[in-house]
Design a protein around this motif. Structure first.
Motif, PDB file in Angstrom:
ATOM      1  N   SER A 105       0.824  -1.209   0.000  1.00 52.57           N
ATOM      2  CA  SER A 105       0.000   0.000   0.000  1.00 52.57           C
ATOM      3  C   SER A 105       0.860   1.261   0.000  1.00 52.57           C
ATOM      4  CB  SER A 105      -0.917   0.017   1.229  1.00 52.57           C
ATOM      5  OG  SER A 105      -1.775  -1.091   1.249  1.00 52.57           O
ATOM      6  N   LEU A 106       1.863   1.290   0.876  1.00 45.06           N
ATOM      7  CA  LEU A 106       2.694   2.479   1.012  1.00 45.06           C
ATOM      8  C   LEU A 106       3.588   2.692  -0.212  1.00 45.06           C
ATOM      9  CD1 LEU A 106       3.613   2.122   4.784  1.00 45.06           C
ATOM     10  CD2 LEU A 106       2.142   3.868   3.762  1.00 45.06           C
ATOM     11  N   MET A 107       4.082   1.620  -0.804  1.00 43.90           N
ATOM     12  CA  MET A 107       4.907   1.756  -1.994  1.00 43.90           C
ATOM     13  C   MET A 107       4.071   2.222  -3.188  1.00 43.90           C
ATOM     14  SD  MET A 107       8.048   1.476  -1.360  1.00 43.90           S
ATOM     15  CE  MET A 107       8.473   1.681  -3.091  1.00 43.90           C
ATOM     16  N   LEU A 108       2.868   1.698  -3.311  1.00 41.48           N
ATOM     17  CA  LEU A 108       1.997   2.169  -4.390  1.00 41.48           C
ATOM     18  C   LEU A 108       1.667   3.650  -4.206  1.00 41.48           C
ATOM     19  CD1 LEU A 108      -0.529  -0.784  -4.866  1.00 41.48           C
ATOM     20  CD2 LEU A 108       1.408  -0.168  -6.318  1.00 41.48           C
ATOM     21  N   GLN A 109       1.456   4.049  -2.967  1.00 42.57           N
ATOM     22  CA  GLN A 109       1.191   5.454  -2.690  1.00 42.57           C
ATOM     23  C   GLN A 109       2.379   6.327  -3.070  1.00 42.57           C
ATOM     24  OE1 GLN A 109       0.501   6.327   1.452  1.00 42.57           O
ATOM     25  NE2 GLN A 109      -0.373   8.334   1.023  1.00 42.57           N
ATOM     26  N   SER A 110       3.582   5.852  -2.822  1.00 42.83           N
ATOM     27  CA  SER A 110       4.772   6.669  -3.056  1.00 42.83           C
ATOM     28  C   SER A 110       5.127   6.799  -4.538  1.00 42.83           C
ATOM     29  CB  SER A 110       5.969   6.091  -2.290  1.00 42.83           C
ATOM     30  OG  SER A 110       6.428   4.882  -2.885  1.00 42.83           O
ATOM     31  N   VAL A 111       4.780   5.807  -5.370  1.00 36.34           N
ATOM     32  CA  VAL A 111       5.198   5.870  -6.776  1.00 36.34           C
ATOM     33  C   VAL A 111       4.159   6.499  -7.689  1.00 36.34           C
ATOM     34  CG1 VAL A 111       6.668   3.830  -6.549  1.00 36.34           C
ATOM     35  CG2 VAL A 111       4.322   3.559  -7.392  1.00 36.34           C
ATOM     36  N   THR A 112       2.909   6.609  -7.225  1.00 35.13           N
ATOM     37  CA  THR A 112       1.894   7.149  -8.108  1.00 35.13           C
ATOM     38  C   THR A 112       2.003   8.671  -8.195  1.00 35.13           C
ATOM     39  OG1 THR A 112      -0.458   7.062  -8.640  1.00 35.13           O
ATOM     40  CG2 THR A 112       0.126   7.466  -6.354  1.00 35.13           C
ATOM     41  N   MET A 113       1.448   9.227  -9.248  1.00 36.62           N
ATOM     42  CA  MET A 113       1.493  10.663  -9.466  1.00 36.62           C
ATOM     43  C   MET A 113       0.534  11.376  -8.502  1.00 36.62           C
ATOM     44  SD  MET A 113      -0.716  10.941 -12.996  1.00 36.62           S
ATOM     45  CE  MET A 113      -0.812  12.732 -12.968  1.00 36.62           C
ATOM     46  N   PRO A 114       0.669  12.694  -8.359  1.00 35.54           N
ATOM     47  CA  PRO A 114      -0.265  13.435  -7.507  1.00 35.54           C
ATOM     48  C   PRO A 114      -1.701  13.333  -8.019  1.00 35.54           C
ATOM     49  CG  PRO A 114       1.681  14.747  -7.979  1.00 35.54           C
ATOM     50  CD  PRO A 114       1.750  13.556  -8.867  1.00 35.54           C
ATOM     51  N   MET A 115      -2.640  13.576  -7.122  1.00 35.56           N
ATOM     52  CA  MET A 115      -4.043  13.579  -7.498  1.00 35.56           C
ATOM     53  C   MET A 115      -4.318  14.639  -8.559  1.00 35.56           C
ATOM     54  SD  MET A 115      -5.965  13.373  -3.818  1.00 35.56           S
ATOM     55  CE  MET A 115      -7.411  14.101  -4.606  1.00 35.56           C
ATOM     56  N   MET A 116      -5.195  14.315  -9.487  1.00 38.17           N
ATOM     57  CA  MET A 116      -5.545  15.288 -10.509  1.00 38.17           C
ATOM     58  C   MET A 116      -6.382  16.432  -9.946  1.00 38.17           C
ATOM     59  SD  MET A 116      -6.197  12.841 -13.811  1.00 38.17           S
ATOM     60  CE  MET A 116      -4.843  11.893 -14.516  1.00 38.17           C
ATOM     61  N   ALA A 117      -6.904  16.256  -8.740  1.00 38.20           N
ATOM     62  CA  ALA A 117      -7.648  17.334  -8.082  1.00 38.20           C
ATOM     63  C   ALA A 117      -6.724  18.294  -7.337  1.00 38.20           C
ATOM     64  CB  ALA A 117      -8.661  16.739  -7.104  1.00 38.20           C
ATOM     65  N   THR A 118      -5.413  18.013  -7.301  1.00 43.11           N
ATOM     66  CA  THR A 118      -4.497  18.821  -6.505  1.00 43.11           C
ATOM     67  C   THR A 118      -4.498  20.298  -6.884  1.00 43.11           C
ATOM     68  OG1 THR A 118      -3.069  16.896  -6.169  1.00 43.11           O
ATOM     69  CG2 THR A 118      -2.119  19.039  -5.695  1.00 43.11           C
ATOM     70  N   PRO A 119      -4.457  20.662  -8.169  1.00 42.81           N
ATOM     71  CA  PRO A 119      -4.519  22.099  -8.482  1.00 42.81           C
ATOM     72  C   PRO A 119      -5.762  22.768  -7.922  1.00 42.81           C
ATOM     73  CG  PRO A 119      -3.865  20.851 -10.431  1.00 42.81           C
ATOM     74  CD  PRO A 119      -4.296  19.852  -9.397  1.00 42.81           C
ATOM     75  N   SER A 120      -6.880  22.058  -7.935  1.00 43.20           N
ATOM     76  CA  SER A 120      -8.104  22.618  -7.373  1.00 43.20           C
ATOM     77  C   SER A 120      -7.968  22.808  -5.865  1.00 43.20           C
ATOM     78  CB  SER A 120      -9.295  21.696  -7.673  1.00 43.20           C
ATOM     79  OG  SER A 120      -9.481  21.556  -9.060  1.00 43.20           O
ATOM     80  N   ILE A 121      -7.357  21.833  -5.184  1.00 41.86           N
ATOM     81  CA  ILE A 121      -7.153  21.950  -3.738  1.00 41.86           C
ATOM     82  C   ILE A 121      -6.208  23.102  -3.432  1.00 41.86           C
ATOM     83  CG2 ILE A 121      -6.192  20.804  -1.708  1.00 41.86           C
ATOM     84  CD1 ILE A 121      -7.152  18.152  -2.865  1.00 41.86           C
ATOM     85  N   VAL A 122      -5.124  23.208  -4.214  1.00 41.77           N
ATOM     86  CA  VAL A 122      -4.149  24.277  -4.009  1.00 41.77           C
ATOM     87  C   VAL A 122      -4.807  25.652  -4.164  1.00 41.77           C
ATOM     88  CG1 VAL A 122      -2.087  25.367  -4.989  1.00 41.77           C
ATOM     89  CG2 VAL A 122      -2.140  22.892  -4.614  1.00 41.77           C
ATOM     90  N   MET A 123      -5.621  25.802  -5.198  1.00 41.49           N
ATOM     91  CA  MET A 123      -6.309  27.080  -5.403  1.00 41.49           C
ATOM     92  C   MET A 123      -7.378  27.312  -4.345  1.00 41.49           C
ATOM     93  SD  MET A 123      -6.525  27.474  -9.565  1.00 41.49           S
ATOM     94  CE  MET A 123      -6.957  25.777  -9.947  1.00 41.49           C
ATOM     95  N   MET A 124      -7.989  26.235  -3.860  1.00 40.40           N
ATOM     96  CA  MET A 124      -9.028  26.353  -2.841  1.00 40.40           C
ATOM     97  C   MET A 124      -8.468  26.918  -1.538  1.00 40.40           C
ATOM     98  SD  MET A 124     -11.633  23.340  -1.590  1.00 40.40           S
ATOM     99  CE  MET A 124     -12.025  22.924  -3.289  1.00 40.40           C
ATOM    100  N   ILE A 125      -7.188  26.630  -1.246  1.00 45.22           N
ATOM    101  CA  ILE A 125      -6.600  27.135  -0.005  1.00 45.22           C
ATOM    102  C   ILE A 125      -5.899  28.476  -0.219  1.00 45.22           C
ATOM    103  CG2 ILE A 125      -6.317  24.825   0.936  1.00 45.22           C
ATOM    104  CD1 ILE A 125      -3.409  24.891   0.257  1.00 45.22           C
ATOM    105  N   GLY A 126      -6.033  29.040  -1.436  1.00 42.22           N
ATOM    106  CA  GLY A 126      -5.537  30.381  -1.676  1.00 42.22           C
ATOM    107  C   GLY A 126      -4.150  30.478  -2.268  1.00 42.22           C
ATOM    108  N   LEU A 127      -3.633  29.394  -2.851  1.00 44.20           N
ATOM    109  CA  LEU A 127      -2.306  29.399  -3.459  1.00 44.20           C
ATOM    110  C   LEU A 127      -2.407  29.313  -4.976  1.00 44.20           C
ATOM    111  CD1 LEU A 127      -0.535  26.907  -1.015  1.00 44.20           C
ATOM    112  CD2 LEU A 127      -0.444  29.407  -0.955  1.00 44.20           C
ATOM    113  N   ASP A 128      -1.285  29.577  -5.640  1.00 40.75           N
ATOM    114  CA  ASP A 128      -1.234  29.517  -7.100  1.00 40.75           C
ATOM    115  C   ASP A 128      -1.206  28.054  -7.541  1.00 40.75           C
ATOM    116  OD1 ASP A 128      -0.858  29.879  -9.791  1.00 40.75           O
ATOM    117  OD2 ASP A 128       1.187  30.636  -9.634  1.00 40.75           O
ATOM    118  N   GLY A 129      -2.189  27.660  -8.350  1.00 37.98           N
ATOM    119  CA  GLY A 129      -2.266  26.275  -8.800  1.00 37.98           C
ATOM    120  C   GLY A 129      -1.396  25.951  -9.983  1.00 37.98           C
ATOM    121  N   THR A 130      -0.683  26.951 -10.538  1.00 40.51           N
ATOM    122  CA  THR A 130       0.107  26.718 -11.753  1.00 40.51           C
ATOM    123  C   THR A 130       1.186  25.678 -11.525  1.00 40.51           C
ATOM    124  OG1 THR A 130      -0.260  29.017 -12.409  1.00 40.51           O
ATOM    125  CG2 THR A 130       1.471  27.810 -13.562  1.00 40.51           C
TER     126      THR A 130
END
Length: 312
Positions: A105-130
């Motif tokens: 479980s932990l190795m699969l978590q470490s090798v996969t790419m970031p969530m595709m929702a991450t830019p939305s989360i980043v912008m939701m907390i007030g940061l630049d999603g670029t």
């Protein structure tokens, strides 16, 4: 009707972090709804990416690509350093032998790419999603090569299909980018900026689909074996929060707010993608870990929105 819809989405968007927590609870409480929405997880992820690309300023994106140092630093940390450190740390602790399903479980978590929702989360907390969006694109391009190679070195018994994964990722990223930028061109940047709260509300609704789809088995798992489920939840929190804090410290030279955006990107991993690729071959522990891993992901924006206001 349209005015009321926009107003409702704006209301939801203003309460984005808190709304995510509520949606997570709804996902646990309504397993039948999860079964209905599970086939539409892919569409929900695609919609999140379209919304992210739609809000990204093309000039800022070009500037980021022209000066790729920060993006490459994020890529190297996220897709190389993190999985290799996870492998060294887990094997040194003997997790691969004492708890092979947890190790998987932990190795699969470490090798996969970031969530595709991450830019939305980043912008939701007030940061630049670029920077988050660029990081996802680079991670998506390299994951088909890096993930199987690192899993092979780590001795993880799982078969990935690099070509199929590469085609899926390329199609998802290219299609969502084309559609998002087209919408931005047609609608106009000014109108998108005016309706940013409504777009945040749309992000919340898309994330609702994923939350409900994967979290339907959480309550039955706690009822069946509460100590095991609680322990796995603690591991999920430790992995997510620990990785975010270490990432921020490592990437701090890039600037506090930029480092936080990259730390969120590094810690919010798309394990759902691994389920899509190899789900039938994975043990139940992995599926449960993915579900429990949504707790820190959906709770993080509530805390990070406050943290971001203190960073420069």
């Amino acid at each position: 009707m349209l005015t009321r819809l926009v107003a409702g989405l704006s209301w939801l968007g203003r309460r984005g972090p808190a709304a995510l927590v509520v949606l997570m609870l709804v996902g646990m409480a309504l397993p039948p709804l999860g079964a209905i929405l599970r086939p539409y997880v892919g569409e929900g992820v695609f919609a999140l990416l379209v919304l992210a690309f739609m809000r990204i300023d093309p000039e800022r994106l070009k500037a980021t690509v022209r000066r790729p140092g920060t993006a490459l630093l994020s890529l190297g940390w996220t897709m190389l350093a993190v999985p290799l450190c996870a492998y060294v740390g887990l094997t040194a602790l003997g997790v691969d032998e004492s708890a092979p399903d947890l190790y998987l479980s932990l190795m699969l978590q470490s090798v996969t790419m970031p969530m595709m929702a991450t830019p939305s989360i980043v912008m939701m907390i007030g940061l630049d999603g670029t920077i988050a969006l660029v990081g996802i694109v680079l991670a998506g391009l390299t994951m088909p090569v890096l993930a199987p190679a690192i899993l092979g070195v780590a001795g993880v018994p799982i078969e990935l299909e690099p070509t199929q994964l590469a085609i899926l990722l390329a199609g998802t990223l290219a299609g969502s980018a084309a559609l998002g930028l087209l919408v931005r061109r047609v609608v106009g940047a000014a109108r998108i900026q005016r309706n940013r709260e409504a777009i945040d509300g749309m992000n919340v609704m898309c994330m609702f689909v994923f939350a409900v789809a994967v979290m339907g088995d959480v309550i039955p798992s706690f009822l069946a074996d509460p100590w095991y489920a609680a322990g796995l939840t603690l591991v999920a929190f430790a992995a997510n929060v620990g990785l975010m804090m270490v990432s921020w410290l490592v990437l701090r030279p890039a600037g506090g707010r930029t480092a936080l955006a990259m730390a969120v990107t590094a810690s919010q991993r798309n394990m759902g993608l691994m389920l899509a690729v190899a789900g039938s071959a994975l043990p139940g522990t992995v599926w449960l870990y993915v579900a429990l891993g949504q707790f820190p992901i959906y709770l993080a924006p509530v805390v990070l929105k406050r943290v971001a206001t203190y960073l420069k």
